[in-house]
Structure formats: structure tokens, C-alpha cells
Enzyme design. Structure first.
Site, short mmCIF file in Angstrom:
data_model
loop_
_atom_site.label_atom_id
_atom_site.label_comp_id
_atom_site.label_asym_id
_atom_site.label_seq_id
_atom_site.Cartn_x
_atom_site.Cartn_y
_atom_site.Cartn_z
N SER A 251 0.94 -1.17 0.09
CA SER A 251 -0.04 -0.03 0.17
C SER A 251 0.88 1.25 0.05
CB SER A 251 -1.13 0.21 1.47
OG SER A 251 -0.22 0.59 2.44
N LYS A 252 0.19 2.29 -0.16
CA LYS A 252 0.88 3.47 -0.23
C LYS A 252 1.87 3.90 0.99
CE LYS A 252 -2.43 6.38 -2.42
NZ LYS A 252 -3.51 7.20 -2.22
N ARG A 253 1.43 3.36 2.16
CA ARG A 253 2.23 3.40 3.26
C ARG A 253 3.57 3.00 2.83
NH1 ARG A 253 1.95 -0.46 6.95
NH2 ARG A 253 0.55 -1.62 5.61
N HIS A 254 3.95 2.00 2.12
CA HIS A 254 5.19 1.31 1.95
C HIS A 254 6.09 2.30 1.05
CE1 HIS A 254 2.88 -2.35 2.92
NE2 HIS A 254 3.88 -2.23 3.85
#
Ligand code: GLU
Length: 477
Positions: A251-254
Site C-alpha cells: 500500500s501507499k504506506r510502503h
């Protein structure tokens, strides 16, 4: 053979979907198959034409070409699901007539309450079949209450669905375990994904469905629908999921997950394609930088591993840096120039700039890195990185600065500064090696690392050179 990539235009192209598109493309090239691009835009609220356009652009940028699609047409169109509602209606009628589907009048509230109950009992929700066998009178009564029915597919118990998945191997589902009769047309008349994907794959003669493993649980439903309609079932190949470095769903978090952002940052399409296409399999040679022709030659569905693939952002960057370094200078310059122009609007595209770019391009992993790399050559004062600043506060560095300052006010001038300055400082101070070069570099560039000083100094120019020394003298000595 016919394959398809079926994005939902609800945002930018995600790297996970781009990887699906890329593997379908390898398959197309390998087997000379036809590639269908189908837009799955029945989620009216979230689907937009802008998103469709950007997905098409990103695919083209990645070098993925299709043979049939909304932009180029084809014999099996239309290629947007929103334009195929008449077709779906026809099949819904067939399913209703054949008793494979029925109208369900349960309201959202009723279903939610049942779902809640199941949740409390720690059981998965299974539709209890409330409307399976309604009489005409019962249906009328519901309609008189103003209820709008959904259409549900009747799932018969006791059917074993065996998928000979080209990647996952044999996967078996029992019809009892797929959640009961499922909705195929919502009460607003919009047909749902599992249903229309089956109709479209069949009508578009898709032979191989290559897609993400997240769709594996949908497959038995799609097979049941196909079987009820007497339609052929395609060959399936479900690719393992993409995970972030912490092994949770990517996800964008990564990090960056949108192809458009990679493009904006100056990744090369060949590098991103190479990276995505090789996420779940390897070449026998172990080569990682592999041109598309070779990927095609070596590709086979059976080579794709079963376990999840980790998206390694650093590796992608490294791969990009290799592609970037291998570009001929003109091509690389073309790629860098828009970033340079944006960061330095007053810059002229001249020989000096070309030399500057050539000097630093080897340090760029992605094209936008050029802005930071060439910043060394701009400005009358260097921008000091922390380690360079610390270095300039040491006694030896102060000696270097003081000596350089004296030299530019005596024997050093624009004709000899590139060859004489360092040598003279060395003679006068007795400093040598790192103790000389590091402070000198920090003084004129603001950094401890970078291209060779011999290359930097002529490009920096005498005026900037002296101004930077003056500045350091004033600030650090
Ligand atoms: N539209 C679906 C998605 O974007 C893909 C459907 C499929 O491949 O079956 O996830």
C-alpha cells in the site's frame, strides 16, 4: 489464444495491476495471443473517464500494447462494461428463465441485521435463501411495498469446482462454501462484477484469465455462472500477491504504488516494466536486467512462483539506475531536461549544461535526482550538507579555507585556479590526501562526495569559485 487486462478506472494505475498487465503482455508476445483491454466501469460513483485515460496512458508508457480496447475497437466490443448493459440484461433474463437466478426482495436493513447476527455468533454470513421460492403473490406484495428486487444466483449444494490453475495448481471449492446465493444484479439494475466478468470473458472469447490471486475466491462464482449458462470456462492463472517489505498488503504506506508517480519522478518505463514483469519468477541465468524480448522468450506461466512477492523499492531504484546509466547521453539529457528547467527556470540549454549533466549523471538513480546533483553548480554560495558543514568547522578545514582565501587575493586567477589552487594549498599547509580534499570539496560544493574536483572546477567557473571561498571564509574562519 486471447488474454485480457480488465482495470477498473477508479484511480491511477497501481503497480500491482500494472504487473498483471505486464504478465498478460508477456503471454501475448510469447504465444502471439490477442490482448484485450476491457474497462470495468460499472462502479458509476468511483469510475471516471480521466482515470481510464490515465490508465491507458500509463500502459502505453510502459510499452504495453493491446489489440482490442475502448480506444481502438475490435470485433467483440464495446470494451467498456458500462456500454454493455443490454447484453447483461439478456443473460439475466436467461438465468431467471432457467431458474438459475431469482428476484430477492430482502432489504439492506434486513440483510445487515442477519450479517450482524452471524458476526456476533462468530460465523461467516451465508444468505439463508429467504426469497428462493417466492410465489407470485408474495413477489407482488413486496413490490406493492415499493421494494426493488436484486437478482440472486441460485447456488446448488454439492457441486465441486476444481480449478486447474496454471500457477496455483489444483484448487478445489465446494459450492456450499461460497456464501450462499449471491447477488448478480443490484436493486438499481447495475450488474455486479462476478457476473459480468463471466459474460464478458466468454463473449470476448478469452482463453486465459491471468490475474491477481485476490480474485481466486471469485473464481468459483464465475465458474458456476458460466456453467449455468452453458458457457466455456477459461484457463485460469492467479498470480501471487504483492506485499510490502513488512509482508503486509502493498500500500501507499510502503512507498509509491502508482505508475503515474514513478513516471513523474523520472523512472524509465523499461526499468519499471522489467521490475514488475520479473517479480514472481527468475531467469535460469539469474539475470535481473533483462530486455523485454528476452523476458518474452523465457516467460512461461509455469515458472511463476506460488508465494507472495515482496515489492522492493530499493531494488527497483537500483534497476532504474542501471537503465539510466546505459542510456545514450542525448536520450538521458532529454529525460533530465524538464526537471532541470522546472527547478532552474533561468537556465540555458547550452554546452555548459550538457557538460554539467554529463559530469553528474552517473550519480542519478532516477531522472529527478538530476536537480539535486546539478545544484552543486548553481548559486554563489554552496548549499551545505550537514556532514560537510561539520567538516568545515574543523581546524584543518579552517586552514584550507584561510589559505584558499589568501590565494584568490594573490596568485590565483581565472587562468590558473583549476590547476594551481589545490597544489598550492598542499604546499603551503602540508595537508594532503583526505585532509586536504575533503575540506576543499566541502568548501566549493557544500558536500563531501561528488564527481572529481578536476571536473567540477572548470564547470563551476572562477567567479562562483571565488564567491564560495569568500563565503566560507566569512562563515567558518
Ligand atoms: N476489474 C478487476 C480489478 O480491477 C479485474 C477483474 C479480473 O481480472 O477478473 O481488480
Amino acid at each position: 489464444m486471447r488474454v485480457r487486462f480488465a482495470p477498473s478506472p477508479t484511480g491511477f494505475l497501481h503497480v500491482g495491476n500494472a504487473r498483471t498487465a505486464a504478465l498478460n503482455f508477456l503471454f501475448k508476445k510469447k504465444y502471439n495471443a490477442t490482448y484485450i483491454l476491457r474497462i470495468e466501469d460499472t462502479d458509476m460513483e468511483r469510475s471516471t473517464r480521466e482515470s481510464e485515460e490515465s490508465i491507458l496512458n500509463d500502459l502505453k508508457w510502459l510499452g504495453i500494447q493491446w489489440d482490442e480496447g475502448p480506444d481502438c475497437g475490435g470485433k467483440f466490443g464495446p470494451y467498456r462494461q458500462s456500454e454493455r448493459f443490454d447484453i447483461y440484461r439478456e443473460y439475466t433474463e436467461k438465468l431467471l428463465e432457467g431458474g438459475h437466478a431469482y428476484h430477492c426482495y430482502c432489504t439492506q436493513e434486513e440483510l445487515d441485521a442477519q450479517r450482524q447476527k452471524a458476526l456476533q455468533a462468530n460465523k461467516p454470513f451465508v444468505y439463508p435463501g429467504t426469497c428462493r421460492n417466492l410465489t407470485l403473490e408474495q413477489k407482488k406484495a413486496f413490490e406493492n411495498q415499493g421494494r426493488k428486487p436484486t437478482v440472486r444466483f441460485r447456488v446448488k449444494d454439492g457441486i465441486t469446482l476444481s480449478i486447474d490453475d496454471q500457477i496455483k495448481g489444483n484448487v478445489v471449492f465446494n459450492s456450499e462454501n461460497i456464501g450462499g446465493d449471491f447477488i448478480i444484479v443490484r436493486s438499481d439494475g447495475v450488474p455486479v462484477y462476478n457476473y459480468i466478468v463471466t459474460i464478458d470473458d466468454t463473449l470476448m472469447n478469452v482463453t486465459h484469465v491471468i490475474r491477481g490471486e485476490d480474485h481466486l475466491p471469485n473464481t468459483p462464482k464465475q465458474m458456476l455462472i458460466a456453467m449455468a449458462l452453458g458457457l466455456p470456462v477459461p484457463v485460469y492463472a492467479h498470480m501471487p500477491l504483492l506485499l510490502g517489505p513488512d509482508r503486509t498488503k502493498l500500500s501507499k504506506r510502503h512507498g509509491i504504488t502508482s505508475v503515474a508517480v514513478y513516471r513523474e519522478q523520472g523512472y524509465l518505463p523499461q526499468a519499471l516494466f522489467n521490475y514488475l514483469a520479473l517479480l514472481s519468477w527468475t531467469l535460469e541465468s539469474g539475470d535481473e536486467i533483462v530486455p523485454v524480448e528476452k523476458l518474452v522468450a523465457e516467460f512461461e506461466l509455469s515458472k511463476i512462483g506460488k508465494s507472495s512477492a515482496i515489492f522492493d523499492f530499493q531494488k527497483l531504484k537500483w534497476m532504474n539506475s542501471v537503465y539510466l546509466r546505459n542510456l545514450p547521453f542525448d536520450k538521458a539529457f532529454e529525460l533530465f531536461y524538464p526537471y532541470i528547467e522546472k527547478a532552474y527556470p533561468a537556465v540555458s540549454n547550452n554546452k555548459w549544461l550538457a557538460q554539467v549533466v554529463d559530469t553528474v549523471r552517473g550519480n542519478c538513480e532516477i531522472a529527478s535526482d538530476i536537480v539535486k546533483e546539478i545544484s552543486v553548480f548553481f548559486g554563489d554560495t554552496a548549499e551545505f550538507e550537514e556532514d560537510a558543514e561539520n567538516m568545515l568547522n574543523t581546524p584543518d578545514a579552517k586552514t584550507v579555507i584561510q589559505t584558499a582565501y589568501e590565494l584568490i587575493h594573490s596568485t590565483i586567477n581565472e587562468h590558473n585556479y583549476t590547476t594551481e589552487t589545490l597544489n598550492t594549498i598542499k604546499q603551503k599547509t602540508g595537508l594532503k590526501g583526505k585532509m586536504l580534499f575533503m575540506p576543499f570539496r566541502a568548501m566549493v560544493t557544500g558536500r563531501l562526495h561528488g564527481p572529481e574536483l578536476d571536473k567540477i572546477l572548470p564547470l563551476l567557473g572562477y567567479e562562483r569559485f571565488t564567491k564560495r571561498i569568500e563565503y566560507c571564509h566569512q562563515r567558518f574562519v
